[in-house]
Design an enzyme around this catalytic site. Structure first.
Site, short mmCIF file in Angstrom:
data_model
loop_
_atom_site.label_atom_id
_atom_site.label_comp_id
_atom_site.label_asym_id
_atom_site.label_seq_id
_atom_site.Cartn_x
_atom_site.Cartn_y
_atom_site.Cartn_z
N GLU A 30 2.15 9.44 14.07
CA GLU A 30 1.06 10.22 13.23
C GLU A 30 0.19 10.97 13.89
O GLU A 30 -1.03 10.84 14.46
CB GLU A 30 0.33 9.10 12.27
CG GLU A 30 -0.35 9.89 11.14
CD GLU A 30 -1.35 9.24 10.51
OE1 GLU A 30 -1.93 9.85 9.55
OE2 GLU A 30 -1.98 8.25 10.81
N ASP B 134 10.98 -3.62 -6.93
CA ASP B 134 10.46 -5.09 -6.97
C ASP B 134 11.56 -5.97 -7.38
O ASP B 134 12.04 -5.75 -8.61
CB ASP B 134 9.15 -4.66 -8.14
CG ASP B 134 8.56 -6.02 -8.40
OD1 ASP B 134 8.75 -6.97 -7.65
OD2 ASP B 134 7.85 -6.13 -9.36
N ASP C 240 0.57 4.61 13.65
CA ASP C 240 -0.27 5.18 12.67
C ASP C 240 -1.61 5.59 13.74
O ASP C 240 -2.10 4.72 14.56
CB ASP C 240 -0.79 3.52 12.12
CG ASP C 240 -1.95 4.16 10.78
OD1 ASP C 240 -1.57 4.85 9.99
OD2 ASP C 240 -2.94 3.64 11.00
N ASP D 147 9.04 -5.01 -2.62
CA ASP D 147 9.31 -5.87 -1.58
C ASP D 147 10.52 -5.79 -0.82
O ASP D 147 11.54 -4.91 -1.05
CB ASP D 147 9.30 -7.52 -2.11
CG ASP D 147 10.23 -7.42 -3.41
OD1 ASP D 147 11.42 -7.14 -3.39
OD2 ASP D 147 9.68 -7.80 -4.44
N ASN E 214 11.15 -9.40 -7.51
CA ASN E 214 10.79 -10.30 -8.24
C ASN E 214 9.85 -10.32 -9.25
O ASN E 214 9.17 -11.14 -9.84
CB ASN E 214 10.08 -11.41 -7.09
CG ASN E 214 8.89 -10.87 -6.65
OD1 ASN E 214 8.28 -9.57 -6.79
ND2 ASN E 214 8.09 -11.52 -5.86
N ASP F 292 6.74 -8.85 -9.89
CA ASP F 292 5.42 -9.42 -9.77
C ASP F 292 4.46 -7.64 -9.77
O ASP F 292 3.56 -7.83 -9.80
CB ASP F 292 4.97 -9.86 -8.70
CG ASP F 292 5.44 -9.09 -7.20
OD1 ASP F 292 5.97 -8.16 -7.42
OD2 ASP F 292 4.93 -9.72 -6.15
C1 NOJ Z 1 -3.08 6.79 8.30
C2 NOJ Z 1 -2.22 5.98 7.35
O1 NOJ Z 1 -1.14 7.06 6.80
C3 NOJ Z 1 -3.12 6.02 6.17
O2 NOJ Z 1 -2.43 5.46 5.00
C4 NOJ Z 1 -4.29 5.03 6.44
O3 NOJ Z 1 -5.15 4.81 5.57
C5 NOJ Z 1 -4.94 5.24 7.70
N1 NOJ Z 1 -3.97 5.71 8.77
C6 NOJ Z 1 -5.46 4.07 8.33
O4 NOJ Z 1 -4.76 3.06 8.88
#
Ligand code: NOJ
Length: 568
Positions: free
Chosen positions: A291, A52, A231, A60, A54, A56
């Site tokens: 993924e 972090d 993803d 970042d 800044n 908060d």
């Molecule tokens: C897989 C991601 O790794 C996870 O963190 C996320 O909640 C779901 N896909 C939905 O995008």
């Protein structure tokens, strides 16, 4: 003559079209044609929790930039940063409302450029996280889509009529609990969301969706991103006939019936999208990491593409489910993955699963076990993806009270499902308050182990987990057998010690891992493999031993690693 020169011009012009626009990383790095990502070590960084700048309480991009020298020192070549695009943060960034910008919480596009430059100067590439399955419900496409049935964006998402009053179109469930269909009173239809209702699924059957998404990847490639982690690719398509999923016995953590995801997962059309994304990536020599939650090696193999035209690095997430820590369990799985003929991608932990340190800890040898895990997956054939903090032995810090939970699935499924906060806690940089992550209030609490398990303290201790990782990664980068060698399992009947050779041409590295809490005695006869001196030159080891090691009668204390070079 004139004909010749005009065809030369045409040839040059067509080469310009076909050749990569920008080279994300260097071209193939060895005589066998290995690509840059095959010799790279990747690390996932969860940006909320890394550094972090800044104060908060939330990490970042400037914070990540500050740590590039550290990453270089450690031996990381590329970082996959979990989504840092504008987002309402319902799913902490996995609900993207603009694919072509940076969330102000993380910085600006200029901060991105500064971080990317600093990365490049330190030999570290940036891999972004592309949320392909869904957007946020606050994305401009969805705002248009939900506004009326006739809006041009209506078909960018999956809208259907209910079966009847208060009845969703079918029995499909969200993986985050409840029906996967959300009713919209304005247009009297339901939209599909495999994740939270605030994460409507994109309709990838619409070519406009595909081309907008491919363009967004190019937006980032042009700005220097060297690849994407994609993803949730398994769920890109659903059965257009909306066939109900088969119901299984029992209930899940949210109280819903268990179902088989037959009509919502891994439909064949997914592969067309992988090919489309790969085409765009190829123009920039970029890498695609998937993924990919597969059930077996053959499904994993499918993601590389029959013509190697899909993902270069589909993650072996089956690896994260292996248990207990046992030579038999890991040998069997690695043998199956390795013999598929593809380039494996091993992962131990990520922001969705309990950290490996915690999964395998026995309360007595936790740090030794962490070194055994590293000694294994960072010496196997393939590319490894580390998770931030793994290199210092960070453990899960799960909430103990429902009111402390930040991850919505922990709120919904408490106490059976505690959510994913535990594996997402701030990086432990030193032993000052908040582990040096922030001077503000950290968004998640730092586990007390930060006093002993932190970068600054471990850098000073030659026997720390961190220095073990650093030495191992240095070895991995320079040793040809570890980079490119074959994997040959040894002593396959040994239930306690997992051992293998990595053999490249005339050289080989022997890896011996005592995965049990008891001391073990092992011997190796490697003459069949062409190495008959009966000795190894020690490269890295957690056993107190000399510069050379006899291969007969090797004694291994509990949970130890031996890595040595064998000679002819
Ligand atoms: C897989 C991601 O790794 C996870 O963190 C996320 O909640 C779901 N896909 C939905 O995008």
């Amino acid at each position: 003559m004139r004909r010749k020169s005009s065809s030369l011009v045409i040839l040059l012009l067509s080469l310009l079209v076909v050749l990569p626009v920008v080279s994300a990383q260097s071209k193939p790095v060895d005589a066998e044609g290995h690509q840059w990502w095959q010799h790279a070590v990747f690390q996932e960084i969860y940006p909320r929790s890394y550094m972090d700048s800044n104060n908060d309480g939330i990490g970042d991009l400037n914070g990540i930039a500050l740590k590039m020298e550290y990453l270089k020192w450690l031996g990381v070549d590329a970082i996959w940063i979990a989504p840092c695009f504008p987002s309402p943060q319902v799913d902490f960034g996995y609900d993207v409302s603009d694919y072509e910008n940076i969330d102000p919480m993380y910085g600006t596009l200029d901060d991105f450029t500064a971080m990317e430059k600093k990365g490049k100067a330190n030999g570290i590439g940036i891999v972004f996280d592309f949320v392909v399955n869904h957007t946020s419900d606050k994305h401009k496409w969805f705002i248009e889509s939900e506004s009326s049935k006739t809006n041009p964006y209506r078909n960018w998402y999956i809208w259907r009529n209910g079966k009847g009053p208060n009845q969703p179109p079918n029995n499909w469930l969200s993986t985050f609990g409840g029906s996967a269909w959300q009713f919209d009173g304005k247009t009297n239809q339901y939209y599909y969301h495999f994740f939270y209702p605030q994460q409507p699924d994109l309709n990838w059957r619409n070519p406009k969706v595909a081309s907008a998404m491919y363009d967004s990847t190019r937006f980032w490639y042009k700005r220097g991103v060297v690849g994407f982690r994609l993803d949730a690719v398994d769920t890109l398509f659903e059965d257009p006939n909306l066939t109900d999923n088969p119901i299984l016995p029992g209930k899940n953590a949210y109280g819903d019936p268990k179902i088989e995801d037959k009509y919502t997962h891994k439909l064949p059309e997914v592969h067309d999208v992988m090919k489309g994304l790969r085409k765009a990536a190829n123009q920039y020599n970029a890498v695609l990491i998937g993924e990919t939650w597969t059930d077996n090696v053959s499904e994993l193999k499918d993601y590389y593409g029959t013509n190697h035209d899909e993902l270069q690095m589909p993650m072996d997430l089956m690896f994260t489910k292996l248990k207990p820590l046992s030579a038999e369990v890991f040998r069997k799985h690695v043998g199956a993955v390795d013999s598929s003929g593809e380039w494996p991608v091993y992962v131990m932990s990520n922001h969705d699963i309990v950290r490996a340190y915690t999964r395998f800890a026995d309360g007595k040898h936790d740090d030794d076990i962490a070194k055994v895990l590293a000694g294994m997956y960072l010496t196997l054939r393939g590319t490894a993806i580390m998770y931030y903090g793994e290199e210092i032995g960070m453990k899960n810090n799960d909430p103990t009270r429902k009111e402390d939970v930040k991850d919505p699935i922990g709120q919904l499924g408490w106490p059976e499902q505690k959510g994913r906060d535990g594996e997402r806690t701030p990086m432990q940089w030193n032993d000052t308050p908040n582990a040096g992550f922030t001077q503000g209030i950290p968004w998640l609490p730092v586990p007390m182990t930060y006093e002993t398990h932190n970068v600054a303290s471990e850098q000073k201790d030659p026997n720390s987990i961190l220095n073990f990782y650093k030495n191992l990664l240095a070895l991995r980068h320079t040793n040809q057998a570890l980079l490119d060698g074959d994997y040959i399992a040894l002593n396959q009947d040994d239930a306690n010690v997992y051992s293998y050779l990595r053999r490249y041409k005339g050289q080989a590295v022997l890896v011996v891992l005592n995965m049990s809490e008891n001391p073990q005695n092992v011997s190796f006869n490697l003459s069949k493999q062409g190495f008959s001196t009966g000795e190894a030159k020690t490269l890295l080891s957690t056993i107190n031993g000399g510069a050379t090691q006899k291969l007969s009668g090797m004694s291994l204390p509990s949970y130890t690693v031996y890595i040595g070079e064998v000679t002819k």
